[in-house]
Design a protein around this motif. Structure first.
Motif, short mmCIF file in Angstrom:
data_model
loop_
_atom_site.label_atom_id
_atom_site.label_comp_id
_atom_site.label_asym_id
_atom_site.label_seq_id
_atom_site.Cartn_x
_atom_site.Cartn_y
_atom_site.Cartn_z
N VAL B 285 19.69 14.79 82.92
CA VAL B 285 19.68 13.49 83.60
C VAL B 285 21.03 13.20 84.25
N TYR B 286 22.09 13.45 83.48
CA TYR B 286 23.43 13.16 83.99
C TYR B 286 23.75 14.04 85.20
N GLY B 287 23.44 15.35 85.06
CA GLY B 287 23.69 16.27 86.16
C GLY B 287 22.96 15.83 87.41
N ALA B 288 21.72 15.43 87.24
CA ALA B 288 20.92 15.02 88.40
C ALA B 288 21.49 13.75 89.03
N CYS B 289 21.86 12.80 88.17
CA CYS B 289 22.38 11.54 88.72
C CYS B 289 23.68 11.77 89.47
N VAL B 290 24.55 12.60 88.89
CA VAL B 290 25.83 12.84 89.56
C VAL B 290 25.60 13.60 90.86
N LYS B 299 29.22 20.59 96.01
CA LYS B 299 29.35 19.90 94.74
C LYS B 299 27.97 19.43 94.28
N MET B 300 27.15 19.04 95.24
CA MET B 300 25.80 18.63 94.88
C MET B 300 25.05 19.79 94.25
N VAL B 301 25.15 20.96 94.88
CA VAL B 301 24.45 22.11 94.32
C VAL B 301 25.03 22.45 92.94
N ALA B 302 26.36 22.31 92.81
CA ALA B 302 26.99 22.61 91.52
C ALA B 302 26.43 21.70 90.43
N TYR B 303 26.34 20.40 90.73
CA TYR B 303 25.80 19.49 89.72
C TYR B 303 24.32 19.74 89.48
N SER B 304 23.61 20.20 90.51
CA SER B 304 22.22 20.54 90.26
C SER B 304 22.13 21.71 89.28
N SER B 305 23.14 22.60 89.31
CA SER B 305 23.19 23.68 88.32
C SER B 305 23.32 23.11 86.92
N VAL B 306 24.22 22.13 86.79
CA VAL B 306 24.40 21.51 85.48
C VAL B 306 23.05 20.99 84.99
N SER B 307 22.36 20.31 85.89
CA SER B 307 21.07 19.74 85.53
C SER B 307 20.09 20.83 85.12
N HIS B 308 20.02 21.90 85.90
CA HIS B 308 19.04 22.94 85.60
C HIS B 308 19.35 23.68 84.31
N MET B 309 20.64 23.89 84.06
CA MET B 309 20.97 24.62 82.84
C MET B 309 20.59 23.79 81.62
N VAL B 417 14.69 12.47 89.54
CA VAL B 417 15.95 12.30 90.25
C VAL B 417 16.28 13.58 91.02
N GLY B 418 15.96 14.73 90.40
CA GLY B 418 16.18 16.02 91.06
C GLY B 418 15.46 16.08 92.39
N VAL B 419 14.22 15.68 92.38
CA VAL B 419 13.46 15.66 93.63
C VAL B 419 14.16 14.76 94.64
N ALA B 420 14.62 13.62 94.13
CA ALA B 420 15.21 12.65 95.04
C ALA B 420 16.45 13.21 95.72
N TYR B 421 17.37 13.80 94.94
CA TYR B 421 18.61 14.21 95.61
C TYR B 421 18.41 15.40 96.52
N PHE B 422 17.46 16.26 96.20
CA PHE B 422 17.22 17.37 97.12
C PHE B 422 16.60 16.88 98.42
#
Lengths: 463, 484
Positions: B285-290, B299-309, B417-422
């Protein structure tokens, strides 16, 4: 025959005298480093012959055991590397070259005698000899303010600490009626001495040795001395007297693998912890590479002492491995200071562009000092931590590894400046072929001992 | 018979030698050597996959030889269903990132030397079956990575490189302590991972040791709150290094958890699983929100990594075969998809020299190929059913649902949220009117396409027929799941 035991030292001392004699003649003076090398190599060749001689020599003053053999070998090895470093250093002026190598050889002889001593009398005499020669070598650049100041400081502190040590020795003699280390150990372990006074006396002796090993709180002059002294001498000081100090600590405190005083483990681990922490933390702030290396060597001393806090064969073996690897790491790092002619961290800016080889050697030595696999420094740290964990001192091990993370920070600073900085500092490199050769040897040793430490590992085994 | 695993590990070392002997002015030649070596590595790993026996749960291609006999350290390698996919991933991304490295202009020789050393460390980590060997390979990755980020990185590269180094080292020294403790606790003393898996440690110790190893792995994964090195390292690293960082290095953490934490310390895993699940959901959740809040594309892709991991850890916390399979599959898929995403960021950066999302717009009309690839990978990354990202996340969620239904609901919110930011990113980059600054940008070159298209194909195939990957891992993973 006990004289056989001393053949390497005698040969070396003869060569030292020859070098001193030769320094009167310009033609011989020029090649005094060659004679010095010859002396060391000769002593290295003779050394194996001494294993067969008697176990104790000269009225039980000297002892011939594997530990003494190892340390004599180590000191000779360090000494020959230092001689190569010195001959690459242009600042060691031609006119005093002869005396310089005479002192280096005499220092080697004193160190070799010290590590084989079995009597406190011998310990005191050799430690004093080592100290006196060190003062001269540190203050070797007479016209250099820093060098003279460092020599004087080292002298004052050294005299004080050996004075305290001598007082401790006299107390011990009063308590035990003997100066023989074995006898003292037997009396103490048998409970035949008045313990509080005995502990006090032993701690006094520890002060003298701690000064040599630069353990906190007796470390204060080491950085000044290392910074002021000729760099090659700093390198030797960071290895030779330290090795001697640890050899004597083993001899004094861990005879028969039982601690001399019951509080030894607490005392040693406490000293080790503050030494590591203070060494590393002060090193973080240094801007002079030699000073930083001095603090790093203090931190390393703490690491080594940690191995001795493990009262077990494994701890001693780990210390020996550590010291052996430490020689190559430190010679590599100090050698690079001579090679690059740079003492400030900022001067290293852009070294990787100006001279990739020098930067590579420096980086390898520093990463090895930081203890990163697959370099040798990692194996050194690994065996020590393994010994500590085996002794179930988990907190100590935790503090040690936390320290190695802190240490990485300041080692990386130099690497960062060398490789990542955009500025360039144009300063000529001191391109002596001997120096480069010996530095390449240290790099290879740092890699080989990391990947294939079998050569020295036969002295250490995990259960 | 040539030892296959050793050849894969040490082939890059041959590359180091070849490159070191080539004069640095022949940079073309060095680059082709790079392609040749990584290409050969890819072929070898494909051969490895073909020879792999899916029905066996034991180690295969085992190589054993005593190394440091005094210390009981041996050179012990092997592959099972857990490591196979990751080895293939390493080889594939190693090759693709090498294609992307052809754009490197300065210090080509040094770059490839560090690149090859990095490959050695990565392959070795996934194959080592001796704890000390594992540790040595694990740490070998640090030095080249430090230089790759530090020398060829962006403006704040020094900071990022040092931060990466210190974070990872701080974690891994704890691992070293744990390794030694494990060694002395086990009777007889051994560093052998397979033997240690069946030791069964004292429950009191298990907790401490689990955490000791886990922190090292959590830094690499990265798990909240140890994740802060990742955005810095990613943003500053050059494109190919980002690809390897996201695609392979993060997987080392997940791999370590499966290889060491779970089999060694079963009781501790049981006790700590709820905590893991909570941290995993925080990650998601946090990764996606950030990520949603970022203006920097990378940086967006990097935080999406955090979310996916986070999904990987959630799958671990499930402690059943569905969750485990999901976690391992997610590692593979994330490597492919995010590797591709970083390539896409790199393509755009090469043209615009900025990653600020507000500087783009309407690119779909001028860069149709780019628009297709980016949309495809984004959809895969946000977990569109039918593409590979969905499968791993779905399995993780299903696996965890039985134990932590409410946490899974929260994680699903993270997915939204993941869908939203992508989609928001796609809108800002591709849709709308063409930003005048972007008129001159050419579409993807053949080289760009060659590196991205294989990833897209794999994403598609795995999404459509996940069994193709799952068959390789199932037997091994179910074996681990049976322990619980």
């Amino acid at each position: 025959m006990s004289i056989q035991f001393l053949f390497p030292e005698l040969f070396l001392f003869a060569m030292a005298l020859w070098v001193l004699f030769g320094s009167a003649f310009p033609s011989l003076r020029k090649i005094s480093d060659f004679f010095a090398t010859l002396g060391i190599l000769g002593a290295l060749l003779i050394l194996p012959l001494t294993t067969n001689s008697s176990t104790v020599a000269f009225f039980d003053l000297l002892i011939n055991d594997p530990i003494s053999y190892f340390f004599r070998f180590l000191i000779l090895l360090a000494s020959v590397l230092i001689i190569f470093l010195s001959s690459g250093d242009k600042r060691i002026e031609e006119e005093h070259k002869g005396e310089y190598f005479f002192f280096i050889l005499s220092l080697t002889v004193s160190l070799m005698l010290a590590v084989s001593s079995r009597s406190l009398l011998m310990v005191y005499i050799t430690v004093e000899a080592v100290s006196i020669i060190s003062y001269i070598l540190i203050g070797y650049f007479r016209n250099d303010k820093f060098s003279s100041e460092a020599g004087l400081k080292y002298f004052l502190f050294g005299a004080l600490s050996t004075g305290i040590m001598l007082y401790g020795v006299s107390l011990i003699y009063g308590l035990c009626g003997s100066l023989d280390l074995n006898m003292i150990a037997n009396l103490a372990q048998g409970g035949h001495v008045f313990l509080p006074a005995f502990i006090l006396a032993v701690v006094f002796i520890l002060v003298g040795l701690a000064f040599k090993c630069s353990l906190v709180p007796f470390h204060m002059v080491a950085p000044d001395a290392y910074q002021g002294a000729p760099t090659a001498v700093s390198a030797f000081l960071s290895i030779g007297p330290k090795a001697m100090g640890f050899a004597l600590l083993i001899r004094l405190f861990l005879t028969n693998q039982t601690p001399l005083i019951p509080q030894w483990t607490t005392l040693a681990s406490g000293l080790a912890i503050i030494t590591m922490i203070i060494g590393n933390i002060i090193a973080l702030k240094q801007t002079n590479v030699k000073r930083m290396l001095a603090y790093s060597s203090i931190a390393h001393a703490g690491f080594m002492l940690m191995a001795l806090s493990v009262v077990h064969q494994v701890g001693i073996q780990a210390l020996l491995v550590y010291l052996f690897i430490y020689v190559f790491m430190n010679v590599g790092a100090f050698g690079c200071v001579i090679l690059t002619n740079r003492e400030e961290v900022d001067d290293y800016a852009g070294l990787s562009r100006q001279n990739p080889l020098a930067a590579l050697i420096m980086a390898t030595s520093l990463l090895s000092l930081a203890g990163l696999p697959p370099l040798a420094g990692f194996m050194a740290k690994f065996v020590v931590i393994a010994a500590v964990i085996q002794a179930k001192s988990y907190t100590l091990a935790l503090i040690a590894v936390a320290n190695s993370v802190v240490a990485l920070f300041y080692y990386l600073r130099i690497i960062k400046v060398m490789y990542l900085s955009k500025n360039d500092c144009i300063k000529p490199i001191n391109c002596s072929p001997v120096l480069i050769l010996v530095l390449i040897v240290t790099v290879i040793a740092n890699i080989l001992l990391g990947l294939w430490p079998q050569g020295i590992m036969h002295i250490i085994t995990l259960p | 018979m040539i030892p296959l695993l050793s050849s894969i590990i040490f082939l890059p070392l041959v590359g180091v030698l070849l490159v070191a002997l080539t004069p640095s002015r022949l940079d073309k030649c060095i680059k082709y050597t790079g392609l040749l070596i990584t290409g050969l590595g890819l072929l070898l790993s494909i051969y490895l996959v073909m020879c792999f026996d899916k029905t066996k749960s034991s180690m295969q291609f085992v190589e054993y030889c005593p190394w440091l006999t005094g210390l009981n350290i041996s050179y012990h390698l092997g592959v099972d269903g857990l490591s196979l996919a990751l080895i293939f991933l390493t080889a594939l991304l190693g090759f693709i990132a090498c294609l992307a490295s052809l754009n490197i202009q300065e210090k080509v020789k040094e770059y490839f030397i560090f690149y090859f050393l990095l490959m050695v460390g990565m392959f070795g980590t996934f194959m080592a079956l001796d704890l000390m060997l594992f540790y040595i390979f694990w740490e070998t990755v640090l030095i080249p990575m430090y230089f790759l980020i530090g020398i060829w990185g962006g403006p704040r590269r020094e900071y990022a490189a040092v931060k990466f180094f210190l974070y990872t080292l701080a974690g891994s020294v704890l691992m070293l302590l744990s390794i030694l403790t494990v060694y002395f606790l086990a009777q007889p003393h051994t560093f052998d991972i397979l033997k240690l898996s069946s030791v069964g440690f004292d429950p009191h110790w298990q907790m401490v040791l689990f955490l000791g190893f886990f922190v090292a792995f959590a830094v690499k994964v990265p798990l909240f709150p140890f994740h802060t090195w990742l955005p810095d390292a990613h943003v500053e690293a050059p494109t190919p290094v980002s690809v390897l960082l996201a695609g392979v290095l993060l997987k080392m953490g997940g791999y370590g958890i499966f290889r060491i934490c779970l089999p060694f310390f079963k009781d501790a895993a049981h006790n700590l699983a709820p905590a893991l699940a909570i941290f995993a959901v925080i990650n998601i959740v946090y990764g996606a929100c950030v990520a949603m809040a970022q203006t920097d594309f990378k940086k967006m892709v990097a935080y999406s990594s955090v979310s996916h991991m986070g999904f990987v850890i959630l799958g671990v916390a499930a402690l059943n075969s569905t969750g485990f399979n999901g976690a391992v599959l997610e590692m593979f898929n994330h490597g492919i998809i995010t590797g591709g995403m970083f390539l896409m960021v790199g393509v755009l950066y090469d043209r615009a020299h900025t990653r600020d999302l507000s500087q783009f717009g309407g690119l779909s009309s001028s860069m149709p190929f780019y628009a297709f690839c980016l949309t495809f990978l984004s959809l895969a990354s946000l977990g569109l059913p039918g593409l590979s990202g969905f499968v791993g996340e779905f399995l993780s969620l299903v696996g965890a649902f039985g134990h932590y239904p409410w946490l899974v609901v929260l994680a699903a919110i993270g997915l939204i949220v993941g869908v939203a930011y992508f989609l928001y990113m796609l809108q800002r980059v591709l849709l709308g009117t063409l930003n005048p600054k972007c008129v001159s940008y050419g579409d993807m070159t053949a080289l760009d396409l060659i590196s991205v298209v294989p990833l897209i194909i794999i994403t598609f195939i795995v999404g459509f027929y996940p069994q193709i990957v799952l068959t390789f891992q199932q037997v091994t993973i179910n074996g681990i799941a049976h322990l619980f």
